[in-house]
Design a protein around this motif. Structure first.
Motif, PDB file in Angstrom:
ATOM      1  N   GLU A 325       0.835  -1.208   0.000  1.00 56.63           N
ATOM      2  CA  GLU A 325       0.000   0.000   0.000  1.00 56.63           C
ATOM      3  C   GLU A 325       0.868   1.255   0.000  1.00 56.63           C
ATOM      4  O   GLU A 325       0.615   2.205  -0.728  1.00 56.63           O
ATOM      5  CB  GLU A 325      -0.898   0.009   1.254  1.00 56.63           C
ATOM      6  CG  GLU A 325      -2.114  -0.888   1.129  1.00 56.63           C
ATOM      7  CD  GLU A 325      -2.962  -0.883   2.401  1.00 56.63           C
ATOM      8  OE1 GLU A 325      -3.269   0.216   2.890  1.00 56.63           O
ATOM      9  OE2 GLU A 325      -3.298  -1.978   2.897  1.00 56.63           O
ATOM     10  N   SER A 329       2.807   3.185  -5.760  1.00 60.11           N
ATOM     11  CA  SER A 329       2.990   3.925  -7.013  1.00 60.11           C
ATOM     12  C   SER A 329       4.372   3.638  -7.607  1.00 60.11           C
ATOM     13  O   SER A 329       4.517   3.479  -8.827  1.00 60.11           O
ATOM     14  CB  SER A 329       2.750   5.421  -6.807  1.00 60.11           C
ATOM     15  OG  SER A 329       3.631   5.885  -5.825  1.00 60.11           O
ATOM     16  N   SER A 333       4.827   1.806 -11.248  1.00 57.10           N
ATOM     17  CA  SER A 333       5.502   2.414 -12.405  1.00 57.10           C
ATOM     18  C   SER A 333       6.641   1.513 -12.878  1.00 57.10           C
ATOM     19  O   SER A 333       6.882   1.369 -14.068  1.00 57.10           O
ATOM     20  CB  SER A 333       5.996   3.821 -12.064  1.00 57.10           C
ATOM     21  OG  SER A 333       6.983   3.713 -11.068  1.00 57.10           O
ATOM     22  N   ALA A 380      -5.437   1.595  -5.186  1.00 57.15           N
ATOM     23  CA  ALA A 380      -4.588   1.105  -6.274  1.00 57.15           C
ATOM     24  C   ALA A 380      -5.230   1.413  -7.626  1.00 57.15           C
ATOM     25  O   ALA A 380      -4.556   1.826  -8.578  1.00 57.15           O
ATOM     26  CB  ALA A 380      -4.378  -0.396  -6.121  1.00 57.15           C
ATOM     27  N   LYS A 382      -7.087   3.849  -8.346  1.00 60.99           N
ATOM     28  CA  LYS A 382      -6.894   5.280  -8.657  1.00 60.99           C
ATOM     29  C   LYS A 382      -5.490   5.515  -9.217  1.00 60.99           C
ATOM     30  O   LYS A 382      -5.305   6.268 -10.180  1.00 60.99           O
ATOM     31  CB  LYS A 382      -7.129   6.122  -7.393  1.00 60.99           C
ATOM     32  CG  LYS A 382      -8.592   6.193  -6.997  1.00 60.99           C
ATOM     33  CD  LYS A 382      -8.798   7.049  -5.758  1.00 60.99           C
ATOM     34  CE  LYS A 382     -10.278   7.043  -5.354  1.00 60.99           C
ATOM     35  NZ  LYS A 382     -10.500   7.629  -4.039  1.00 60.99           N
ATOM     36  N   GLU A 383      -4.497   4.851  -8.607  1.00 62.32           N
ATOM     37  CA  GLU A 383      -3.122   4.976  -9.109  1.00 62.32           C
ATOM     38  C   GLU A 383      -3.039   4.527 -10.570  1.00 62.32           C
ATOM     39  O   GLU A 383      -2.406   5.168 -11.407  1.00 62.32           O
ATOM     40  CB  GLU A 383      -2.168   4.091  -8.279  1.00 62.32           C
ATOM     41  CG  GLU A 383      -1.827   4.631  -6.915  1.00 62.32           C
ATOM     42  CD  GLU A 383      -0.780   5.745  -6.973  1.00 62.32           C
ATOM     43  OE1 GLU A 383      -0.193   5.963  -8.051  1.00 62.32           O
ATOM     44  OE2 GLU A 383      -0.573   6.403  -5.940  1.00 62.32           O
ATOM     45  N   GLN A 386      -4.318   7.061 -12.831  1.00 61.02           N
ATOM     46  CA  GLN A 386      -3.345   8.143 -13.058  1.00 61.02           C
ATOM     47  C   GLN A 386      -2.370   7.724 -14.151  1.00 61.02           C
ATOM     48  O   GLN A 386      -2.063   8.498 -15.061  1.00 61.02           O
ATOM     49  CB  GLN A 386      -2.559   8.453 -11.767  1.00 61.02           C
ATOM     50  CG  GLN A 386      -3.401   9.047 -10.649  1.00 61.02           C
ATOM     51  CD  GLN A 386      -4.203  10.249 -11.127  1.00 61.02           C
ATOM     52  OE1 GLN A 386      -3.686  11.127 -11.796  1.00 61.02           O
ATOM     53  NE2 GLN A 386      -5.492  10.270 -10.814  1.00 61.02           N
TER      54      GLN A 386
END
Length: 2031
Positions: A325, A329, A333, A380, A382-383, A386
């Motif tokens: 958690e 991000s 990536s 997650a 939402k990430e 993005q």
């Protein structure tokens, strides 16, 4: 084997055994020893230690097999750890010596290995106790490793692991040496050694810091190398090592001085870089890669990539969910970067691309999907959004930059596509998994999920567009409310952007995907969407040719939409069928000539468009055939066929078109072939017979001359958790598996597995599999000569190829031929002549000896199928002989494996081949092969084949069981563990052997027990095997054994083993564990559960399962597993296991189970933040605050379940309902708080459900207010169950209140959110049920409190009134039908309850009025609440009644048979639309019954009088009175008379009821039948409907017949009683009708002569009753049915049969008695419906039945009470005898005769009772006689002989010894003596009066002893008093003179009165009272008597004086007592 069970080895027994038995004996002894040592006292061990050590060490030299050496080592270690340790060094030296030995012979090897294993276990167990000896040992072992072979290296690695484990940090001096050795083993050529080395290194890294610091890089590189050429087990072991080391490196806090200078901090970036390198460059390291990269040659081996992928997952899992958690991000990536443009090398070829994408998806799924809770998953998602937005910007920039210089950007675009695909895929899967709990994510505008996904639909890359579409599909499945919305949006964009190629394909993919989602959304989409989509599709197809730039895309899009539309099913498609068939007809040329012109004209682009379009059309038709089979009528099939020949023509021309137009047509033409083959395979072969040869020719070409060397069937993959990425390793070299872009048409198909993306293979491959399937269908339909031709063609083409190409062609051909044989076998077809057989055999035999193992398997299977189809024993024997010969001569592995499998397969398909010598030969050969230790492959294949034979030979195999079992055991004990395949085959053999023995295993003979022991030994060996699949087989073998011989399986050990493997990393092992548990808990749930907990408490070993069994038991562990598990089959098994455990244990362990469920449900409550409840009332706010306080501060330590998934929570809520129903079966204390508290105080271990009510309500509340719709439904269901079950439980502290009342705020708060506008209709419908249950339960008496819930129903009623216009357009129209009907049903339930309450109250009111001193207040309260509830409904009753009638009318239309379809209204009914009629039906079936009952009650309450003045002008969308039924609005009369309206309504209710009751489906709910009968009762409760049914005899008869049938088919007493009540009312209606007719006739013909009056009633003048037409006959039939069922002796046919013993009394149940009583009431009413002649016809039957019941059930009861049936029969008798027909002129004589016979029958009963066991009840018969005497006309009973017998009976009874009988007799005489007709009463008085008086005189001497005797005297006095009154004047004085002395003798003087008994006192008072009454009446006689006897006078005077003072008080008291007794008399007074 029993001899092996001793502490020391029984050497005597041992030496007598043969070589093999010795090994078995040793193993059994060691196994026993392992259990015995830990529980033996230390003293005993020390005593025997020396001898034991000798025995054990001597075994080392006996060359023990692998399992034996492991057990031996364990025992030695345990022995030293519990006994003395001084001789341990000698043992260690001895082992070292054995290892140093120079003997390298194979026979010495086991001894060496045993020594190595022993060392490992000794150090593991004793550890540091052994001091520094370990350096020598380790050195020695490592030295031995230098020239050890693979088995040695394997065992040494495992031993070193054990040594390291035991020594811990002490072993540091050896770490480097061990590390070096393990490094070399990690890349060993033997896979088992690699696994062992990985385990050793994993142990080493616990202490060896350098591994994850200074040497980290080299360890990582080493692991990458180890992945090369690895198998699954190696990848699992090494990835665990790699992941753990990297996690360790990241988290370590190393700061000690010694390592400071060479220690570097490792950051997350470094770790990711290391793993990324392996993923992208493989094991070629960091330096060498560059050279290759420049050349562009090397490609990363897939093994490495898959291994690294697993390592990523291990790395993250080790660090845990919270780490993920926090670092999500960065992690995301990096992972997405693996497929991005920064590494062009990884994505050179399409196969690499697919492989990489799969790996990335797998990493994300396993981490994000597997580790995170719902809250974190939303973050997650939402990430990921993005990330998608960022990439979208890159693409947009590249797209807008139009100039050509920016070429680099377009590559950006193409390369960013893979990142997008992975991101979208994970986003889709995440949302799919979250279900409706993802709603907040989509509503969050800052995340912009939908915008993000929709924006990339226009991406230039097709795979991105497809994945985006798939992602939308996931969203629609997870959140059905978005389906319709998204469809609209995509269709709108598609229409708007028709000229942009990306938009056309992108949005059409999206629409197709969304249509595919609809079948997963139970609420569907609006019906009209189909029409819109069809229009768009037609539009696209029509304008495809207008613009060549996008004609291809439009063509594809149009057909894709049509194909996807087909998945909506027949209901939608039938409206668009004609248009679709027209399009289908137009897309193919209509004649061959047109095709020719096409060929000459087209260029490569037009052909591309044409082929794409036609392939699309074929797909659409295939989709139609698969999804709408219901529409495939002959007519439609005829319309489908014409284009087929043309399609096949094009197929044959494809190759020439392809030649002339070059490579661009390669893919379209392959796709076209594929689609055509697929379509033909689903059509009936008859449809395209004419094209057989053309198609077959093409199929043969496709199967044989494929230019690519792709292998289609990879070896079958074991089910594992990593299947998704492992698949790519098994497929041929140039394929990495399927991907969506290979076939866009798969986007709307149903997925095989939950949420995983569809993965179609590339066209070149899918065409082969389609060809294989089609070949199978067609070959079985062609002629024999054609078959021969085809087979020869196939053989030729195989001959022409060489090498690996040949194998691939063979594989395709064999699998196709095998499919065709399967079809032939299914349709029992024959193959054909000798020639065809020969060709077929050549084809198969060539493949059977191929070097490709897969091909050998396929050929063996094919060979067996061939034998099955030919089914000629000679042919089969020939085949088997061929294999025998081959096996005897051949020495190569290939032919031995192939032919041995062929034998097994032959057996499998021909089930036994018949002859036993054949079986013997097979078994003999396979025995030999399975012992060929030089080739494990041959062993494995032979054993597999043997297992097939054992399985199918069945009983024939019994002779071979023993030798086979010995063979299996021997191999299990000797085959090295590295040969896992052999062990797996052995496991299969053992399993089939156990099945063959079956229940015989329970036997106790020596042979059976020896077999059983061998089986158990075999299981034990397999349980110790390192291979998980073998362990899984061991478990399933034990499961079989437990099933057949449960007493002999040690449950405790088995449960231990199961718990250890519950969280294994192998899916198949987990499946086996749970399947076994599922079986165990069905019989022994409690034991299993106890063993599991005991195991955890005792376990001294390092058993730490991933789940905390200690705290939450096995049940909790299973729940936790259910939450983590993703495999659907496993989840299902876990649920079943838990359900079995719950059923058998929930009641005993109530608190435990409720706590488990509560923990699971409450774990998520903080996620809900309970804010969705608008808390208006303060007390509710307080409640909600409590709840949020309770749920949000959950400490991790206390919480066994972290963030469970919604599906687990749903299961927990379902469990709560199951627990309630279990408690319901367990006893009433669970639902009675007073009783529960008492019993709890008595024994605190007792536990009752009612004490947990607060928890139940809280759990229901938490679930009902969740985000997940599924959970809300379960929560509401739980709430409804709680309300229904606990509504009646009183609150002991507040009398008059119930226990649930305190929870009303919770109930209100749980229900309110379900009525919010955005709630899905199914939730609202469920909530309506709960509302009605709550209101109807009567828990809340205060109307103001009820109003809150009532208001919710009112609001939904307003919604219903708004009609169709106001409907919600998100879902299918049928959902609004569901909601409307749920609301109406809820109101109906409330109304029914309100009416019933009011009715009960009016009854109690009447009773209250009877009781003068009723407490006014309490009464006032209750009436208020009931009438109040009715008032609540009354306000809306006008509206409701119309809606109810409308719903019933709809229901009536929907129940019409199919042939009336044309008469249904074209636009649908009030609440359903014509198009969704099928979906609406079930909702009507669910709710009609209560609505019907409510409507009937409403009509009754208005008495059918009120007709609404504005009838027909209602505020619904259409008038809804039943008047619209089957009439067109134009022809309807404007105003109907009230009579007509009423008649329509009457027939509507009656029609629905009769239709349903005629044939209620077997699954029809009891409630529906009861409600329907109640509705009929209510209907006939008022005069008007009764007049309708009374006046229509046919209708009455029909209804009675229906009820009769219902009574025959339904056993439930409630149903039968309700039906009888309806019968009574029908009869009553008929009576009223007859009376009315008679009355009107008398009025009309008043003046006429009486004789001429016509006869009314059944039977007219003749007395004949016609069965089928006669109401009386039907009623009699029904009553006889009821009576004979309850009292079979009434059936004269039965009475003669031996089954029924005459005179044996039946004791009926309470229900039975009530049924009999109800039937008797009906019987006595029948004569009133008949004419006098008719009554004479039925009278004998009725009398027979009534007297029969009396005779059968008149048995004495203890308290002298009458039984219900007796009372009813006497009552019926009285009703019958006083019937006016008995006195009517025409029937009087006949009646008199019959009644006399009846009286004789009653009198005869007396004489039959001599030999009876039970006491016969003379009182009942005496009462019956009295009824005859009193109720019939005198001529019946005054016949002398009868009268004499009657009087005789009274005489006998008067002399009875039983005071109760005497008393009753007096009462009956009392009434007879008062009979007005002297002729009747005088004979009785004459005969019986003297004895009555005599009895009273006797009493002077014997005073009464008790109340009963007292009552007899009192009744006697009353009788004499009555006599005195009835006597004639002249005799009266005489009587009084006798009577008074008797009375005076009962008086006591004052002294006696004080000491007298209670009875004497009462008698005194009663006598005195009687004297006071009589004296004044007959004063003259009185005075005379007093004067003559002074003693009497004195006595009387003293008594009068003594009573003077208290006399008033006394008399009032006395007045009450008789009052009481008389009230009892009232009930049973039949006179």
């Amino acid at each position: 084997m029993e001899l092996a069970h001793s502490l020391l080895l029984n050497e005597e027994a041992y030496n007598q055994l043969g070589e093999f038995q010795k090994a078995e004996f040793i193993f059994a002894w060691l196994q026993f020893l392992e259990k015995l040592l830990p529980v033996t006292s230390r003293a005993d061990i020390r005593e025997n230690q020396k001898k034991l050590v000798e025995q054990l060490t001597s075994l080392l030299n006996n060359s023990p097999g692998p399992p034996t050496r492991r057990l031996l080592a364990k025992n030695l270690a345990v022995l030293y750890s519990t006994g003395d340790t001084f001789s341990v060094y000698q043992t260690i030296d001895k082992c070292n010596e054995l290892i140093r030995s120079k003997d390298d012979s194979p026979s010495y090897l086991p001894t060496k290995l045993a020594a190595v294993v022993c060392l490992g276990y000794l150090y593991k167990k004793l550890g540091r106790i052994l001091g520094n000896s370990f350096t020598d040992t380790v050195g020695n072992v490592l030295k031995a490793m230098k020239n050890a072979e693979s088995q040695g290296r394997y065992e040494i690695m495992l031993s070193l692991q054990n040594i390291l484990n035991g020594l811990g940090a002490a072993a540091i001096p050896c770490h480097r040496d061990i590390y070096k050795a393990a490094r070399s083993c990690l890349t060993d050529r033997s896979m088992a050694v690699r696994c062992a080395a990985a385990k050793c290194l994993l142990e080493l890294q616990n202490e060896a810091v350098f591994m994850w610091s200074t040497d980290l890089d080299s360890v990582v590189t080493l692991c990458f190398k180890s992945f090369e050429g690895s198998n699954y087990d190696v990848r699992l072991a090494v990835s665990k090592l790699l992941g753990t080391i990297l996690a360790r490196a990241l988290t370590s806090k190393q700061t000690t001085a010694s390592t400071k200078h060479n220690f570097r901090r490792i950051s997350l970036e470094d770790v990711m870089e290391l793993l990324g390198t392996g993923f992208l460059r493989g094991s070629c390291g960091f330096l060498r890669a560059s050279g290759d990269m420049l050349k562009g040659t090397s490609s990363v081996s897939r093994d490495v990539r898959v291994g690294v992928t697993q390592a990523y997952v291990v790395f993250v899992s080790t660090l845990g969910a919270q780490w993920l958690e926090r670092n999500f991000s960065a992690f995301l990536s990096h992972i997405l970067d693996l497929v991005s443009q920064s590494h062009p090398k990884a994505i050179q070829s399409p196969t690499d691309v697919i492989g990489c994408r799969r790996c990335v998806s797998f990493i994300l799924r396993a981490t994000v999907g597997g580790l995170l809770g719902e809250k974190a998953q939303i973050a997650a998602a939402k990430e990921i959004c993005q990330a998608i937005w960022k990439l979208k910007k890159v693409v947009d920039a590249a797209m807008t930059d139009g100039n050509l210089e920016t070429k680099i950007n377009t590559t950006d675009v193409t390369v960013s596509q893979h990142v997008l695909v992975c991101a979208l895929q994970e986003l889709g899967s995440l949302i799919h998994g979250l279900g409706t709990t993802a709603a907040p994510l989509l509503q969050d505008s800052s995340a912009g999920v939908l915008e993000a996904v929709i924006s990339v639909i226009l991406h230039p890359s097709i795979s991105v567009r497809l994945t985006a579409a798939w992602c939308l599909r996931c969203i629609a499945v997870a959140l059905p409310s978005y389906a319709s919305l998204l469809l609209d949006r995509c269709i709108e964009r598609l229409s708007a952007l028709k000229s942009c190629p990306e938009a056309v394909t992108g949005y059409s993919f999206a629409v197709a995907a969304l249509l595919g989602a609809v079948k997963h959304c139970p609420l569907g989409i609006p019906h009209g969407k189909g029409k819109v989509i069809m229009t768009v599709a037609e539009d696209l197809l029509c304008c495809a040719s207008q613009n060549s730039r996008i004609s291809l895309q439009r063509m594809q899009a149009g057909w894709l939409l049509i194909a996807a539309l087909m998945t909506l099913g027949p209901a939608v498609v039938q409206h668009h069928l004609p248009r679709m068939l027209l399009l289908w007809k137009c897309i193919f040329p209509s004649s061959p000539k047109d095709l020719e012109t096409e060929k000459t004209r087209g260029d490569s682009f037009t052909w591309q468009v044409t082929l794409e379009g036609r392939a699309g059309a074929l797909s659409a038709i295939k989709s139609f055939v698969s999804h709408c089979a219901g529409l495939l009528t002959d007519e439609v099939v005829q319309r489908l066929l014409p284009p087929l020949p043309s399609a096949v023509d094009l197929l044959t021309q494809l190759s020439s078109i392809y030649k002339s137009h070059g490579n661009s047509l390669k893919t379209p033409s392959t796709v076209y072939r594929h689609k055509l083959y697929e379509l033909l395979a689903v059509l009936p072969p008859k449809a395209y017979e004419g094209n057989f040869s053309a198609v077959l020719k093409e199929l043969v070409t496709d199967l044989t001359c494929h230019e690519n060397d792709r292998l289609l069937l990879g070896p079958l993959l074991q089910e594992t958790d990593h299947r998704f990425i492992e698949e790519q390793l098994l497929l041929g070299n140039s394929i990495a598996g399927g991907s969506l872009e290979y076939d866009p048409y798969s986007i709307y198909e149903k997925f095989v597995k939950g949420d995983s993306l569809p993965k179609p293979l590339p066209p070149a491959l899918s065409v082969i599999s389609a060809a294989t399937r089609l070949f199978g269908v067609m070959f079985s339909h062609i002629t024999e000569s054609h078959r021969l031709q085809v087979l020869e063609q196939l053989l030729n083409s195989i001959k022409q190829t060489k090498g690996s190409r040949q194998q691939i062609v063979q594989l395709h051909v064999v699998s196709a031929f095998s499919t065709s044989l399967k079809h032939l076998a299914n349709c029992k077809g024959s193959l054909g002549s000798e020639e065809v057989r020969r060709s077929a055999l050549m084809l198969v035999m060539g493949a059977l000896e191929s070097s490709n193992p897969l091909l050998r398997c396929a050929a063996a299977e094919c060979l067996a199928r061939l034998a099955q189809v030919v089914s000629d024993s000679a042919f089969t024997a020939g085949l088997a002989q061929l294999s025998f010969d081959k096996l005897k001569s051949a020495r190569d592995v290939v032919s031995r494996t192939g032919h041995s499998l062929a034998l097994g397969c032959l057996y499998r398909y021909l089930g036994g081949i018949g002859s036993t010598q054949h079986l013997n030969a097979c078994v003999g050969i396979l025995y030999t092969l399975s012992q060929d230790s030089t080739s494990p492959d041959v062993q494995a294949w032979a054993l597999h084949s043997l297992s097939l034979i054992v399985d199918l030979a069945g009983p024939l195999y019994h002779v071979h069981v023993e030798p086979t079992l010995s063979l299996v055991l021997m191999l299990l004990l000797n085959v090295p563990p590295a040969y896992a395949e052999v062990h797996q085959s052995l496991g299969r053999c053992l399993n089939t052997l156990i099945t063959t023995l079956g229940p015989e295993l329970q036997g106790s003979s020596t042979t059976v027990s020896a077999l059983r022991t061998s089986c158990l030994l075999g299981c034990a060996v397999m349980q110790d095997n390192p291979d998980c699949l073998v362990q899984a087989q061991a478990i399933s073998c034990l499961q079989q054994l437990h099933m057949f011989a449960p007493r002999h399986v040690n449950l405790s050990n088995l449960v231990t083993c199961l718990c250890m493997n519950l969280c294994s990393s192998y899916l198949l092992l987990r499946r086996a564990v749970v399947a076994c548990l599922r079986q165990l808990v069905q019989r022994e749930a409690a034991e299993v559960s106890e063993y599991a907990v005991a195991l955890v408490k005792e376990s001294k070993e390092d058993f730490t399962p991933d789940v905390n069994i200690r705290e939450i038991g096995l049940e909790g562990a299973l729940l936790g597993l259910l939450d983590k598990e993703l495999d659907p089959r496993l989840c299902q098994d876990i649920k079943e296991t838990l359900t079995h455990m719950l059923t058998s244990m929930a009641v005993e362990k109530l608190s435990f189970w409720l706590k488990l469920c509560k923990d699971v449900l409450a774990a998520s409550a903080d996620f809900n933040t309970v804010a969705s409840i608008d808390t208006t009332q303060e007390e509710e706010t307080a409640k909600v605050d409590d709840i949020s306080v309770l749920t949000s501060d959950n400490d991790d330590r206390f919480h066994p379940f972290r963030n469970p998934r919604w599906s687990t929570r749903v299961f927990a809520a379902e469990c709560v309902c199951k627990i309630i129903s279990q408690c319901e079966n367990a006893g009433s204390a669970h639902f009675d708080i007073t009783l529960a508290q008492e019993r709890k105080q008595r024994d605190s271990r007792d536990d009752f459900l009612v004490l947990h009510l607060a928890d139940l309500v809280r759990m229901a509340f938490i679930a009902a207010t969740d985000h997940s719709d599924q959970l809300r439904l379960s929560g509401l269901q739980t709430l409804q169950t709680v309300v229904r079950k606990f509504a009646g439980v009183p609150e002991p502290e507040f009398p008059g209140h119930v226990i649930l009342e305190q929870y009303q705020a919770n109930v209100g708060a749980a229900l309110r959110p379900a009525f919010a506008p955005e709630t899905p209709p199914d939730v609202t419908a469920k909530a309506c049920q709960v509302c009605s249950a709550w209101i109807a339960s009567g828990v809340v008496s205060d109307l103001n409190d009820l109003r809150r819930v009532h208001q919710l129903l009112v609001s939904s009623l307003l919604k219903v009134q708004a009609g169709k216009e106001a409907q919600n357009h998100q879902y299918n129209e049928s959902t609004s039908t569901m909601e409307v009907l749920a609301v109406l049903k809820a109101w109906a339930e409330v109304y029914i309850v309100a009416v019933e309450k009011q009715k009960n109250q009016s009854d109690t009111h009447k009773q209250c009025l009877k009781l003068a001193n009723s407490s006014e207040e309490s009464y006032r309260d209750t009436t208020f609440s009931a009438s109040g509830l009715l008032d609540l409904v009354q306000a809306d009753l006008g509206t409701l009644s119309k809606l109810w009638l409308a719903a019933l009318q709809d229901f009536a239309l929907l129940t019409l048979p199919p042939e009336y379809t044309s008469q249904l209204p074209a636009e649908g009914g009030t609440f359903y639309t014509a198009e969704t009629i099928e979906n609406a039906r079930p909702h009507y079936y669910n709710s009609w019954a209560l609505i019907l009952y409510a409507t009937a009650l409403w009509l009754t309450s208005t008495g059918f009088i009120v007709v609404d003045p504005d009838e027909g002008v209602t505020n619904l969308s259409r008038p809804v009175t039943p008047t619209t039924m089957c009439q067109d609005s134009s022809t309807r009369p404007l105003v109907k008379s009230p009579e007509d309206v009423n008649t329509d309504r009457f027939h509507l209710i009656l029609g629905i009821s009769v239709e349903f009751l005629c044939s209620p489906r077997s699954d029809a709910a009891m409630e529906n039948i009861i409600a329907c009968l109640h509705a009929l009762q209510a209907l006939f409760d008022v005069p008007w409907p009764r007049s309708k049914i009374g006046g229509d005899q046919e209708l009455g008869v029909e209804l009675l017949n229906v009820l009769h049938r219902l009574i025959l088919t339904r056993e439930s007493p409630d149903i039968q009683l309700a039906a009888l009540e309806v019968v009574r009312l029908i009869l009553f209606a008929a009576q009223e009708h007859v009376k009315e007719k008679r009355r009107s006739a008398e009025v009309d013909d008043g003046a006429a002569e009486k004789e001429t009056l016509p006869e009314f009633g059944e039977g007219k003048d003749t007395g004949g009753l016609v069965p089928g037409k006669s109401l009386v006959f039907a009623t009699l039939e029904l009553c006889v049915c009821i009576l004979v069922r309850q009292l079979p002796q009434l059936n004269p046919k039965l009475t003669c049969s031996p089954a029924v013993q005459p005179g044996k009394h039946l004791l009926l149940s309470e229900d039975g008695s009530r049924l009999v009583a109800a039937a008797l009431v009906i019987l006595s009413d029948i004569p009133a419906v008949c004419s006098p002649e008719g009554s004479v016809s039925v009278l004998p039957t009725i009398l027979y039945l009534i007297i029969g019941v009396l005779k059968q059930t008149a048995v004495k009861l203890q308290d002298g009470q009458l039984r219900l049936t007796v009372a009813a029969s006497l009552q019926a008798l009285k009703g019958l005898l006083s019937s006016p027909m008995a006195r009517a002129e025409k029937s009087q004589n006949a009646w008199t005769d019959l009644l006399r016979s009846a009286l004789v029958t009653v009198l005869d009963c007396w004489d039959q009772v001599d030999g009876l066991l039970q006491e016969f009840d003379e009182v009942s018969l005496l009462t019956a006689i009295t009824v005859f005497v009193m109720s019939t006309s005198p001529e019946v009973t005054t016949v002398e002989c009868l009268q004499k017998r009657c009087i005789e009976k009274f005489k006998i009874t008067l002399d009875s010894k039983d005071p109760l009988v005497q008393c009753k007799c007096y009462q009956l005489l009392h009434s007879i003596f008062q009979h007005p007709n002297k002729t009747v009463s005088y004979p009785y008085i004459h005969s019986l009066a003297p004895s009555v008086v005599g009895k009273l005189q006797e009493t002077e001497k014997a005073k009464p002893e008790n109340a009963a005797e007292l009552q007899v005297i009192q009744e006697g006095i009353k009788v004499v008093t009555a006599l005195t009154a009835a006597a004639e004047e002249q005799h009266r004085a005489h009587l009084v003179a006798c009577f008074l002395p008797i009375l005076i003798s009962f008086l006591l003087d004052e002294n006696a009165l004080v000491s007298a008994t209670i009875s004497a006192k009462s008698l005194h008072e009663f006598a005195l009272q009687t004297l006071m009454q009589i004296g004044p009446q007959y004063s003259s006689v009185f005075k005379k008597l007093m004067a003559s006897s002074p003693t009497m006078k004195a006595r009387l005077e003293s008594a009068v004086k003594g009573n003077q003072e208290g006399i008033k008080v006394k008399t009032t008291k006395h007045a009450k007592n008789p009052g009481k007794s008389s009230s009892i008399q009232l009930k049973t007074n039949f006179l």
